[in-house]
Design a protein around this motif. Structure first.
Motif, short mmCIF file in Angstrom:
data_model
loop_
_atom_site.label_atom_id
_atom_site.label_comp_id
_atom_site.label_asym_id
_atom_site.label_seq_id
_atom_site.Cartn_x
_atom_site.Cartn_y
_atom_site.Cartn_z
N SER A 126 0.73 -1.24 0.01
CA SER A 126 -0.04 -0.01 -0.02
C SER A 126 0.98 1.18 -0.06
O SER A 126 1.63 1.65 0.95
CB SER A 126 -0.69 0.03 1.28
OG SER A 126 -1.70 -1.15 1.57
N PRO A 127 0.88 2.04 -1.08
CA PRO A 127 1.36 3.29 -0.97
C PRO A 127 0.46 4.17 0.02
O PRO A 127 -0.37 4.12 0.36
CB PRO A 127 1.34 3.88 -2.65
CG PRO A 127 0.72 2.56 -3.22
CD PRO A 127 0.27 1.97 -2.31
N PRO A 128 1.67 5.26 0.47
CA PRO A 128 0.69 6.25 1.58
C PRO A 128 -0.30 6.96 1.11
O PRO A 128 -0.75 6.96 -0.25
CB PRO A 128 1.86 7.12 1.75
CG PRO A 128 3.44 6.52 1.21
CD PRO A 128 2.94 5.69 0.23
N VAL A 129 -1.36 7.33 1.94
CA VAL A 129 -2.51 7.90 1.66
C VAL A 129 -2.40 9.11 0.98
O VAL A 129 -2.95 9.30 -0.14
CB VAL A 129 -3.22 8.28 3.18
CG1 VAL A 129 -4.46 9.11 2.99
CG2 VAL A 129 -3.79 6.98 3.73
N GLU A 130 -1.23 10.09 1.58
CA GLU A 130 -0.98 11.22 0.76
C GLU A 130 -0.62 10.99 -0.94
O GLU A 130 -1.21 11.68 -1.65
CB GLU A 130 0.21 11.93 1.38
CG GLU A 130 0.35 13.32 0.80
CD GLU A 130 -0.81 14.17 1.01
OE1 GLU A 130 -1.28 15.09 0.06
OE2 GLU A 130 -1.74 14.12 1.84
N GLU A 131 0.09 9.87 -1.10
CA GLU A 131 0.49 9.72 -2.49
C GLU A 131 -0.76 9.43 -3.39
O GLU A 131 -1.01 9.88 -4.50
CB GLU A 131 1.35 8.36 -2.54
CG GLU A 131 1.90 8.13 -3.78
CD GLU A 131 3.08 7.11 -3.75
OE1 GLU A 131 2.95 6.20 -4.88
OE2 GLU A 131 3.72 6.92 -2.88
N ASN A 132 -1.65 8.37 -2.86
CA ASN A 132 -2.93 8.24 -3.60
C ASN A 132 -3.86 9.33 -3.81
O ASN A 132 -4.40 9.72 -4.90
CB ASN A 132 -3.83 7.23 -2.77
CG ASN A 132 -2.99 5.72 -3.38
OD1 ASN A 132 -2.79 5.46 -4.61
ND2 ASN A 132 -3.01 4.78 -2.34
N TRP A 154 -2.90 -2.29 5.28
CA TRP A 154 -3.17 -3.52 6.36
C TRP A 154 -1.53 -3.90 6.54
O TRP A 154 -0.97 -4.22 7.48
CB TRP A 154 -3.75 -4.63 5.94
CG TRP A 154 -4.16 -5.69 6.94
CD1 TRP A 154 -3.36 -6.06 7.92
CD2 TRP A 154 -5.08 -6.62 6.94
NE1 TRP A 154 -4.10 -7.07 9.02
CE2 TRP A 154 -5.04 -7.17 8.36
CE3 TRP A 154 -6.34 -6.64 6.21
CZ2 TRP A 154 -6.11 -8.19 8.45
CZ3 TRP A 154 -7.01 -7.75 6.66
CH2 TRP A 154 -6.94 -8.51 7.79
N ASP A 155 -0.77 -3.70 5.48
CA ASP A 155 0.68 -3.84 5.44
C ASP A 155 1.54 -3.10 6.50
O ASP A 155 2.50 -3.30 6.72
CB ASP A 155 1.33 -3.87 4.16
CG ASP A 155 0.86 -2.81 3.30
OD1 ASP A 155 -0.19 -2.39 3.30
OD2 ASP A 155 1.83 -2.28 2.50
N ASP A 156 0.77 -1.79 6.76
CA ASP A 156 1.38 -0.79 7.81
C ASP A 156 0.73 -1.07 8.98
O ASP A 156 1.14 -0.09 9.87
CB ASP A 156 1.23 0.54 7.10
CG ASP A 156 2.30 0.88 5.90
OD1 ASP A 156 3.19 0.13 5.84
OD2 ASP A 156 1.55 1.71 5.22
N GLY A 157 0.10 -2.01 9.08
CA GLY A 157 -0.45 -2.28 10.65
C GLY A 157 -1.97 -1.69 10.71
O GLY A 157 -2.45 -1.80 11.74
N GLU A 158 -2.37 -1.04 9.78
CA GLU A 158 -3.78 -0.53 10.10
C GLU A 158 -4.36 -0.08 8.65
O GLU A 158 -3.98 0.60 7.67
CB GLU A 158 -3.46 1.03 10.53
CG GLU A 158 -4.88 1.72 11.04
CD GLU A 158 -4.80 3.44 11.58
OE1 GLU A 158 -5.61 3.73 11.85
OE2 GLU A 158 -3.45 3.40 11.73
#
Length: 416
Positions: free
Chosen positions: A151-157, A184-188
């Motif tokens: 999962s790319p970061p939220v800000e990137e998307n 999920w890969d970042d724990g959340e």
């Protein structure tokens, strides 16, 4: 990923529909082969101009049935005279062309491009938010190509979504193997956060969320439903493929969720939203599916009444654990598929029939057949507006329409 062979007969409209089928198949990671003998599935896009043409279509369907593992028949003859294929005992799924891409997937996840770049297609912006999934379904070959969720970061998307809006996107389609496990890969899990942020982007556009498996959605169902309720830019639509109404079969499929979790998702969205669309998938004829299991699936369909349903007959994918299971007979799968498809059509027709007489705001997303345009209302139900040029209705417009009728899987609207 499936290998497909497609044949198109008839007019320019049919050829255009085949191009759209192929585009969606390629977007999902499937690839075309030249001959039906090399394909996992053959697609016959039919014409029905004269009786001779109909005989030719039936003959070609019989030939393709003998040459490939699975056959899908679509196009004019399929829609107008689909019963002729059954009467000729052609073992095929007879589908509206828009249902073909989902049927080809055999219940598998879609496969995004390796670089997961956004794409602008007309006024539709396609935004892959992640690659991979957290599932290990016993029948799915896609996992072998994609691996675990990345999962790319939220800000990137969010920035990718903003670029699509600035480039002219009126509808952003959030895609991925399983959008529900984004983060999920970042724990959340962060799908609800991402959607909320995208809806804050300045502009007049709508957002559709792609497939999210029930296990991923269940843990954030209330947070998701709240985001949907608070943001008008979000289509009130979720695609949560349950695949079976039997926990025993779900266990053999290694689907990770139970039927009760799927039902709880539906109940939560019912609590938060007055008008929304549930989309789901069922695989019929899985090797361990009994008559009782099939009955449970039928009951679940009738209980939750999803407005969009993909019914797929199980077929083996090489290299998967399910490919080593002793399969059910073709006639058993055919009978169960027909029974569920008949129920599906009743459920979907009831949903669209309930819209008649109502007024909805729709977004015009693309041209249809002839002078018609395809639109989607706030719950992502398809509405056709005919004679669009005469009414000044163009792709990208937001239009208020009165629903005047329906054709089972879509409604007809008159601008008001």
């Amino acid at each position: 990923m499936a290998r497909y062979h497609i044949e198109t007969y008839g007019c320019t409209s049919n050829r255009g529909e085949s191009r759209q089928i192929e585009r969606r198949l390629r977007d999902a990671g499937h690839h075309r082969v030249e001959g039906p003998d090399e394909a996992d599935v053959a697609i016959l896009n039919t014409c029905t101009v004269v009786e001779k043409t109909e005989r030719n279509m039936l003959r070609r369907a019989e030939e393709l049935e003998a040459e490939t593992a699975d056959l899908i028949v679509t196009g004019c003859m399929a829609l107008a005279q689909g019963e002729q294929f059954q009467q000729a005992e052609v073992d095929a799924d007879v589908l509206h062309w828009e249902e073909v891409p989902e049927a080809v997937t055999n219940g598998e996840c879609p496969t995004t491009t390796p670089d997961a770049d956004p794409v602008l297609d007309g006024v539709i912006g396609i935004l892959p938010i992640a690659r991979g999934c957290m599932s290990d379904c016993s029948y799915c070959i896609t996992k072998q190509a994609t691996g675990k969720i990345d999962s790319p970061p939220v800000e990137e998307n969010v920035e990718k979504a903003r670029a699509l809006v600035h480039a002219g996107a009126k509808e952003i389609r959030i895609t991925g193997q399983d959008t529900g496990v984004y983060g999920w890969d970042d724990g959340e899990r962060k799908l609800h956060e991402l959607l909320d942020r995208i809806c804050d982007i300045e502009g007049d556009f709508r957002v559709r969320v792609g497939m999210a498996n029930p296990k991923g959605v269940h843990g954030i169902r209330e947070e998701l439903a709240e985001v949907f309720a608070e943001n008008e830019k979000l289509y009130n639509f979720i695609h949560a493929p349950v695949q079976s109404g039997s926990d025993d079969v779900l266990g053999d499929m290694r689907r990770q969720h139970q039927v009760s979790e799927y039902v709880e998702i539906v109940e939560t969205f019912d609590e938060y939203l007055d008008y929304w669309t549930l989309s789901t998938d069922f695989i019929v004829g899985f090797p361990t599916e009994t008559e009782e299991d099939h009955a449970r699936s039928m009951a679940l369909l009738g209980e939750t009444r999803p407005e969009k349903i993909n019914v797929t007959r199980f077929s083996k994918r090489p290299g998967t654990d399910a490919a080593d299971m002793k399969g059910l007979g073709g006639q058993v799968k055919k009978d169960r598929s027909k029974a569920m498809t008949d129920l599906k059509m009743d459920v979907v027709a009831d949903a669209y029939d309930s819209m008649v007489g109502e007024t909805h705001e729709v977004l015009v997303v693309e041209e249809g057949t002839g002078d018609s345009v395809k639109c989607y209302d706030e719950a992502y139900r398809q509405v056709i507006v005919q004679n669009a040029p005469d009414r000044g209705v163009e792709v990208g417009d937001f239009v208020d329409v009165e629903i005047t009728g329906h054709s089972t899987v879509y409604a007809f609207g008159e601008p008001v």
